[in-house]
Scaffold this motif. Structure first.
Motif, mmCIF file in Angstrom:
data_model
loop_
_atom_site.group_PDB
_atom_site.id
_atom_site.type_symbol
_atom_site.label_atom_id
_atom_site.label_comp_id
_atom_site.label_asym_id
_atom_site.label_seq_id
_atom_site.Cartn_x
_atom_site.Cartn_y
_atom_site.Cartn_z
ATOM 1 N N GLY A 196 0.830 -1.193 0.000
ATOM 2 C CA GLY A 196 0.000 0.000 0.000
ATOM 3 C C GLY A 196 0.863 1.242 0.000
ATOM 4 O O GLY A 196 1.691 1.451 -0.888
ATOM 5 N N ASN A 197 0.683 2.073 1.024
ATOM 6 C CA ASN A 197 1.473 3.295 1.147
ATOM 7 C C ASN A 197 2.700 3.102 2.027
ATOM 8 O O ASN A 197 3.393 4.071 2.348
ATOM 9 C CB ASN A 197 0.608 4.430 1.719
ATOM 10 N N VAL A 198 2.937 1.877 2.439
ATOM 11 C CA VAL A 198 4.048 1.579 3.358
ATOM 12 C C VAL A 198 5.093 0.723 2.665
ATOM 13 O O VAL A 198 4.763 -0.202 1.917
ATOM 14 C CB VAL A 198 3.524 0.847 4.627
ATOM 15 N N THR A 199 6.350 1.061 2.908
ATOM 16 C CA THR A 199 7.453 0.253 2.399
ATOM 17 C C THR A 199 8.024 -0.576 3.551
ATOM 18 O O THR A 199 8.458 -0.026 4.575
ATOM 19 C CB THR A 199 8.575 1.132 1.805
ATOM 20 N N GLU A 200 7.965 -1.878 3.418
ATOM 21 C CA GLU A 200 8.469 -2.794 4.448
ATOM 22 C C GLU A 200 9.901 -3.179 4.129
ATOM 23 O O GLU A 200 10.201 -3.637 3.030
ATOM 24 C CB GLU A 200 7.598 -4.042 4.519
ATOM 25 N N ARG A 201 10.777 -2.970 5.087
ATOM 26 C CA ARG A 201 12.197 -3.302 4.914
ATOM 27 C C ARG A 201 12.456 -4.697 5.481
ATOM 28 O O ARG A 201 12.130 -4.964 6.639
ATOM 29 C CB ARG A 201 13.088 -2.270 5.610
ATOM 30 N N VAL A 202 13.028 -5.554 4.681
ATOM 31 C CA VAL A 202 13.322 -6.923 5.082
ATOM 32 C C VAL A 202 14.834 -7.057 5.276
ATOM 33 O O VAL A 202 15.617 -6.737 4.378
ATOM 34 C CB VAL A 202 12.839 -7.933 4.019
ATOM 35 N N TYR A 203 15.223 -7.542 6.454
ATOM 36 C CA TYR A 203 16.638 -7.653 6.810
ATOM 37 C C TYR A 203 17.083 -9.114 6.861
ATOM 38 O O TYR A 203 16.263 -10.027 6.994
ATOM 39 C CB TYR A 203 16.896 -7.013 8.175
ATOM 40 N N ARG A 204 18.370 -9.293 6.803
ATOM 41 C CA ARG A 204 18.963 -10.608 7.045
ATOM 42 C C ARG A 204 20.304 -10.401 7.744
ATOM 43 O O ARG A 204 20.935 -9.343 7.622
ATOM 44 C CB ARG A 204 19.171 -11.362 5.732
ATOM 45 N N ALA A 205 20.726 -11.398 8.476
ATOM 46 C CA ALA A 205 22.041 -11.344 9.119
ATOM 47 C C ALA A 205 23.120 -11.412 8.043
ATOM 48 O O ALA A 205 22.935 -12.040 7.005
ATOM 49 C CB ALA A 205 22.197 -12.495 10.106
ATOM 50 N N THR A 206 24.238 -10.750 8.294
ATOM 51 C CA THR A 206 25.324 -10.780 7.311
ATOM 52 C C THR A 206 26.103 -12.084 7.357
ATOM 53 O O THR A 206 26.899 -12.359 6.462
ATOM 54 C CB THR A 206 26.291 -9.604 7.532
ATOM 55 N N ALA A 207 25.874 -12.884 8.393
ATOM 56 C CA ALA A 207 26.568 -14.171 8.508
ATOM 57 C C ALA A 207 25.702 -15.153 9.280
ATOM 58 O O ALA A 207 24.830 -14.749 10.062
ATOM 59 C CB ALA A 207 27.919 -14.002 9.203
ATOM 60 N N ALA A 208 25.956 -16.429 9.054
ATOM 61 C CA ALA A 208 25.228 -17.459 9.788
ATOM 62 C C ALA A 208 25.710 -17.557 11.234
ATOM 63 O O ALA A 208 24.970 -17.951 12.127
ATOM 64 C CB ALA A 208 25.384 -18.810 9.092
ATOM 65 N N SER A 209 26.965 -17.206 11.462
ATOM 66 C CA SER A 209 27.531 -17.209 12.808
ATOM 67 C C SER A 209 28.616 -16.152 12.896
ATOM 68 O O SER A 209 29.161 -15.709 11.881
ATOM 69 C CB SER A 209 28.094 -18.595 13.159
ATOM 70 N N TYR A 210 28.935 -15.768 14.120
ATOM 71 C CA TYR A 210 29.903 -14.698 14.351
ATOM 72 C C TYR A 210 30.944 -15.131 15.376
ATOM 73 O O TYR A 210 30.647 -15.888 16.308
ATOM 74 C CB TYR A 210 29.197 -13.434 14.855
ATOM 75 N N VAL A 211 32.155 -14.631 15.187
ATOM 76 C CA VAL A 211 33.241 -14.850 16.136
ATOM 77 C C VAL A 211 33.785 -13.485 16.533
ATOM 78 O O VAL A 211 34.073 -12.651 15.666
ATOM 79 C CB VAL A 211 34.374 -15.696 15.520
ATOM 80 N N ILE A 212 33.912 -13.245 17.823
ATOM 81 C CA ILE A 212 34.497 -11.986 18.298
ATOM 82 C C ILE A 212 36.008 -12.166 18.392
ATOM 83 O O ILE A 212 36.502 -13.020 19.120
ATOM 84 C CB ILE A 212 33.908 -11.573 19.654
ATOM 85 N N SER A 213 36.736 -11.354 17.639
ATOM 86 C CA SER A 213 38.186 -11.447 17.614
ATOM 87 C C SER A 213 38.781 -10.950 18.931
ATOM 88 O O SER A 213 38.285 -9.977 19.515
ATOM 89 C CB SER A 213 38.748 -10.621 16.459
ATOM 90 N N PRO A 214 39.861 -11.591 19.408
ATOM 91 C CA PRO A 214 40.560 -11.069 20.581
ATOM 92 C C PRO A 214 41.091 -9.656 20.369
ATOM 93 O O PRO A 214 41.458 -8.978 21.329
ATOM 94 C CB PRO A 214 41.713 -12.064 20.766
ATOM 95 N N ALA A 215 41.130 -9.197 19.102
ATOM 96 C CA ALA A 215 41.561 -7.824 18.823
ATOM 97 C C ALA A 215 40.658 -6.815 19.519
ATOM 98 O O ALA A 215 41.061 -5.673 19.774
ATOM 99 C CB ALA A 215 41.560 -7.577 17.318
ATOM 100 N N VAL A 216 39.416 -7.224 19.826
ATOM 101 C CA VAL A 216 38.487 -6.345 20.541
ATOM 102 C C VAL A 216 39.066 -5.966 21.902
ATOM 103 O O VAL A 216 38.860 -4.857 22.399
ATOM 104 C CB VAL A 216 37.117 -7.041 20.706
ATOM 105 N N LEU A 217 39.800 -6.894 22.513
ATOM 106 C CA LEU A 217 40.437 -6.648 23.810
ATOM 107 C C LEU A 217 41.957 -6.605 23.627
ATOM 108 O O LEU A 217 42.695 -7.255 24.364
ATOM 109 C CB LEU A 217 40.055 -7.741 24.811
#
Length: 226
Positions: A70-91
């Protein structure tokens, strides 16, 4: 969608660890809109929209498509990956340093090696994704059940000798255009699966005792990675 994505920015890591955002990331393994997620998760649509924008800002979700209703646009999202790993570089300031206390028999040193592996391979993957190239790598995952601690020690010694022989055969410090590669080999026990029933203190102690082999010299404050 990538199979695995590496999170290297502290702000992105913080965003991914929020309980609601973790649920959204898991749900967006299949594309979905804010309205669909809100209904599935029992949350207000405005709240889901807020979290989606934060996840999108940090590159953890992406716009899959826009649907006109109708007058509304629905935005459909998806994850950029199936799984994620946090790098030790964060710390980075407190991440483990394998060169600080190399000890083949230390489980903590093995953990430091694993931490560096995640950080280095994560950096390679991030750079390769930007350049649209693949990373040349190799991995082995095997399970072995030892009859005794002596057999485990003999296996570790044989493995170390085999790796040292291969490294000596192929390492060429002066090769023009050569590229340095890191070889990491580890050996550790497989943790027992958690039991569904809550454990008493004595039961937990018993489970811990069974997980640790009766290796001569092992005990509180001591380690044996073999």
């Amino acid at each position: 969608m990538l199979d695995v994505a590496v999170i290297e920015e502290p702000a992105a890591a913080e965003a991914s660890l929020d309980p609601i955002r973790r649920r959204i990331l898991a749900a967006l393994a299949e594309p979905g809109s804010a309205a669909a997620l809100a209904a599935r998760m029992g949350l207000a649509r405005q709240k889901v929209n807020y979290h989606l924008k934060e996840l999108e800002r940090h590159g953890l979700v992406e716009l899959a498509e826009e649907r006109r209703k109708g007058n509304v646009t629905e935005r459909v999202y998806r994850a950029t990956a199936a799984s994620y790993v946090i790098s030790p570089a964060v710390l980075a300031a407190v991440s483990p340093d394998p060169s600080r206390a190399p000890d083949q028999l230390s489980a903590r040193w093995l953990l430091a090696l694993g931490s560096r592996l995640v950080q280095e391979v994560g950096t390679l993957l991030t750079g390769a994704a930007r350049a649209q190239r693949r990373v040349a790598s190799f991995g082995i995952d095997a399970e072995v059940r030892f009859a005794s601690a002596a057999d485990r020690t003999a296996f570790a010694d044989g493995l170390a000798d085999a790796v040292a022989t291969l490294v000596a055969r192929y390492h060429d410090e002066s090769a023009p255009g050569g590229r340095s590669h890191r070889v990491v080999v580890g050996l550790h026990q497989i943790p027992a699966a958690p039991t569904p029933a809550p454990e008493t203190d004595s039961a937990a102690d018993s489970a811990l005792d069974s997980a640790l082999d009766a290796v001569p010299g092992s005990g509180p404050g001591q380690e044996n990675a073999r």
